[in-house]
Design an enzyme around this catalytic site. Structure first.
Site, PDB file in Angstrom:
ATOM      1  N   SER A 139       0.866  -1.184   0.000  1.00 42.92           N
ATOM      2  CA  SER A 139       0.000   0.000   0.000  1.00 42.92           C
ATOM      3  C   SER A 139       0.903   1.234   0.000  1.00 42.92           C
ATOM      4  O   SER A 139       2.078   1.153   0.395  1.00 42.92           O
ATOM      5  CB  SER A 139      -0.838   0.002   1.278  1.00 42.92           C
ATOM      6  OG  SER A 139      -1.486   1.244   1.468  1.00 42.92           O
ATOM      7  N   TYR A 152      -2.405  -1.080  10.384  1.00 40.16           N
ATOM      8  CA  TYR A 152      -2.332  -1.213   8.914  1.00 40.16           C
ATOM      9  C   TYR A 152      -0.986  -0.699   8.406  1.00 40.16           C
ATOM     10  O   TYR A 152      -0.306  -1.363   7.619  1.00 40.16           O
ATOM     11  CB  TYR A 152      -3.499  -0.426   8.296  1.00 40.16           C
ATOM     12  CG  TYR A 152      -3.670  -0.627   6.799  1.00 40.16           C
ATOM     13  CD1 TYR A 152      -4.344  -1.738   6.304  1.00 40.16           C
ATOM     14  CD2 TYR A 152      -3.178   0.305   5.893  1.00 40.16           C
ATOM     15  CE1 TYR A 152      -4.511  -1.916   4.931  1.00 40.16           C
ATOM     16  CE2 TYR A 152      -3.346   0.132   4.522  1.00 40.16           C
ATOM     17  CZ  TYR A 152      -4.027  -0.977   4.043  1.00 40.16           C
ATOM     18  OH  TYR A 152      -4.191  -1.149   2.693  1.00 40.16           O
TER      19      TYR A 152
HETATM   20  P1  NAD Z   1     -11.390  -6.204  -0.196  1.00 43.77           P
HETATM   21  O1  NAD Z   1     -11.958  -6.007   1.170  1.00 43.77           O
HETATM   22  O2  NAD Z   1     -12.239  -5.934  -1.389  1.00 43.77           O
HETATM   23  O3  NAD Z   1     -10.811  -7.697  -0.322  1.00 43.77           O
HETATM   24  C1  NAD Z   1     -10.080  -8.301   0.706  1.00 43.77           C
HETATM   25  C2  NAD Z   1     -10.037  -9.802   0.483  1.00 43.77           C
HETATM   26  O4  NAD Z   1      -9.305 -10.395   1.565  1.00 43.77           O
HETATM   27  C3  NAD Z   1     -11.410 -10.477   0.463  1.00 43.77           C
HETATM   28  O5  NAD Z   1     -11.470 -11.452  -0.548  1.00 43.77           O
HETATM   29  C4  NAD Z   1     -11.500 -11.139   1.832  1.00 43.77           C
HETATM   30  O6  NAD Z   1     -12.310 -12.302   1.872  1.00 43.77           O
HETATM   31  C5  NAD Z   1     -10.028 -11.498   2.063  1.00 43.77           C
HETATM   32  N1  NAD Z   1      -9.762 -11.698   3.494  1.00 43.77           N
HETATM   33  C6  NAD Z   1      -9.838 -10.774   4.476  1.00 43.77           C
HETATM   34  N2  NAD Z   1      -9.581 -11.350   5.662  1.00 43.77           N
HETATM   35  C7  NAD Z   1      -9.335 -12.660   5.422  1.00 43.77           C
HETATM   36  C8  NAD Z   1      -9.019 -13.784   6.232  1.00 43.77           C
HETATM   37  N3  NAD Z   1      -8.916 -13.712   7.573  1.00 43.77           N
HETATM   38  N4  NAD Z   1      -8.860 -14.987   5.648  1.00 43.77           N
HETATM   39  C9  NAD Z   1      -8.983 -15.104   4.309  1.00 43.77           C
HETATM   40  N5  NAD Z   1      -9.272 -14.077   3.490  1.00 43.77           N
HETATM   41  C10 NAD Z   1      -9.450 -12.876   4.043  1.00 43.77           C
HETATM   42  O7  NAD Z   1     -10.065  -5.312  -0.208  1.00 43.77           O
HETATM   43  P2  NAD Z   1      -9.220  -4.617  -1.393  1.00 43.77           P
HETATM   44  O8  NAD Z   1      -9.425  -3.163  -1.277  1.00 43.77           O
HETATM   45  O9  NAD Z   1      -9.429  -5.297  -2.677  1.00 43.77           O
HETATM   46  O10 NAD Z   1      -7.747  -4.881  -0.841  1.00 43.77           O
HETATM   47  C11 NAD Z   1      -6.858  -5.844  -1.396  1.00 43.77           C
HETATM   48  C12 NAD Z   1      -5.450  -5.514  -0.922  1.00 43.77           C
HETATM   49  O11 NAD Z   1      -5.059  -4.251  -1.431  1.00 43.77           O
HETATM   50  C13 NAD Z   1      -5.315  -5.430   0.600  1.00 43.77           C
HETATM   51  O12 NAD Z   1      -4.096  -5.993   1.019  1.00 43.77           O
HETATM   52  C14 NAD Z   1      -5.306  -3.936   0.853  1.00 43.77           C
HETATM   53  O13 NAD Z   1      -4.629  -3.592   2.042  1.00 43.77           O
HETATM   54  C15 NAD Z   1      -4.561  -3.454  -0.377  1.00 43.77           C
HETATM   55  N6  NAD Z   1      -4.786  -2.047  -0.680  1.00 43.77           N
HETATM   56  C16 NAD Z   1      -6.040  -1.594  -0.924  1.00 43.77           C
HETATM   57  C17 NAD Z   1      -6.227  -0.244  -1.203  1.00 43.77           C
HETATM   58  C18 NAD Z   1      -7.587   0.320  -1.479  1.00 43.77           C
HETATM   59  O14 NAD Z   1      -7.692   1.556  -1.541  1.00 43.77           O
HETATM   60  N7  NAD Z   1      -8.628  -0.481  -1.674  1.00 43.77           N
HETATM   61  C19 NAD Z   1      -5.129   0.621  -1.238  1.00 43.77           C
HETATM   62  C20 NAD Z   1      -3.859   0.109  -0.987  1.00 43.77           C
HETATM   63  C21 NAD Z   1      -3.695  -1.231  -0.717  1.00 43.77           C
END
Ligand code: NAD
Length: 257
Positions: A139, A152
């Site tokens: 991130s 985080y």
């Molecule tokens: P999201 O909430 O849409 O998806 C998260 C996924 O992780 C889901 O499929 C969920 O089932 C899975 N998950 C969560 N806890 C779990 C557990 N205990 N066991 C198994 N699976 C689990 O999130 P996203 O926004 O698509 O994020 C994906 C990645 O990108 C993350 O690592 C997040 O930190 C990173 N990220 C997101 C953003 C953003 O703005 N959305 C920005 C920077 C980084």
């Protein structure tokens, strides 16, 4: 030539689902993973649409034995894991004095320790093949901090540290490890933050975006998930064999400030 296999944690939602689509279109067989109830259905639909092999695991990343089983099952169903994308992640926002210890522990486990466990579980087979790709979705918060996100920010800084160690240890075995550092992407994870901020500040969605969230980006737009997926696909290619240990921002200029 046999199609390569990519395992993407958290690929039944958000960025992970976009990653899965991009790798599927490129002909990879895909191991889906996530806690969404329609995970198995998504995996079946992708297999039909893209004429690839898929497998689905609902392993809870808080439980190391479930992670080990997921990798073992994926290898026995699809033959190997050639590309590992540690994408699953969770968030919780609170001032440090109120931050619950159980939330801290869960965030460190899902965002950081799980990536160690998956990497460890695929390592020997990547080493034996003298080829492997590990792509960690960190991130912008792996490189910069924001207030109220202690767990985080710590987990994502840690994930970048892990990425560098994997890059060093993998170098002589054809294994690369890199981190992608997105700015804000509109996914369920961020939609929840928007709703919470609207409520806590008593402001509209537009105001949350302008005054709080996208204020961090030099380009005042969300990052599109397909930009992250395209970079991940490139990092998985042979052309990217000399890119390793890198933390690559896709953040609309956030880190330039
Ligand atoms: P999201 O909430 O849409 O998806 C998260 C996924 O992780 C889901 O499929 C969920 O089932 C899975 N998950 C969560 N806890 C779990 C557990 N205990 N066991 C198994 N699976 C689990 O999130 P996203 O926004 O698509 O994020 C994906 C990645 O990108 C993350 O690592 C997040 O930190 C990173 N990220 C997101 C953003 C953003 O703005 N959305 C920005 C920077 C980084």
């Amino acid at each position: 030539m046999k199609a390569k296999v990519v395992l993407i944690t958290g690929s039944t939602s958000g960025i992970g689902l976009e990653l899965a689509g991009t790798f599927a279109r490129a002909g990879f067989n895909v191991v889906f993973h996530g806690l969404e109830p329609d995970g198995a259905k998504i995996a079946r639909q992708f297999a039909e649409e893209f004429h690839i092999q898929t497998f689905y695991s609902s392993a809870n990343l808080l439980v190391p034995s479930e992670i080990e089983l997921m990798i073992a099952d994926a290898c026995s169903e699809l033959g190997s894991v050639d590309v590992l994308v540690n994408n699953a992640g969770i968030q919780f926002v609170s001032p440090v004095e109120d931050f619950p210890l159980d939330k801290w522990n869960d965030i460190l486990s899902v965002n950081l320790s799980a990536a160690f466990c998956t990497s460890k579980a695929v390592w020997t087979s990547m080493k034996d093949k003298k080829w492997g790709r590990i792509i960690n979705i960190a991130s912008a918060h792996g490189l910069q901090a924001s207030e109220f996100k202690s767990a985080y920010v710590a987990s994502k800084h840690g994930l970048i540290g892990l990425t560098k160690v994997l890059a060093l240890e993998g170098a002589e075995f054809g294994i690369t490890a890199n981190a992608i550092c997105p700015g804000y992407v509109k996914t369920p994870l961020v939609e929840k933050q928007i709703a919470d901020l609207m409520q806590s500040h008593n402001i509209s969605e537009q105001e949350v975006l302008q005054k709080i969230m996208l204020q961090k980006h030099a380009i005042k737009e969300f990052v599109s998930p397909d930009a992250i997926a395209a970079l991940a696909l490139f990092l998985a290619s042979d052309q990217a064999s000399m890119i390793t240990g890198a933390s690559l921002p896709v953040d609309g200029g956030w880190g330039a400030q």
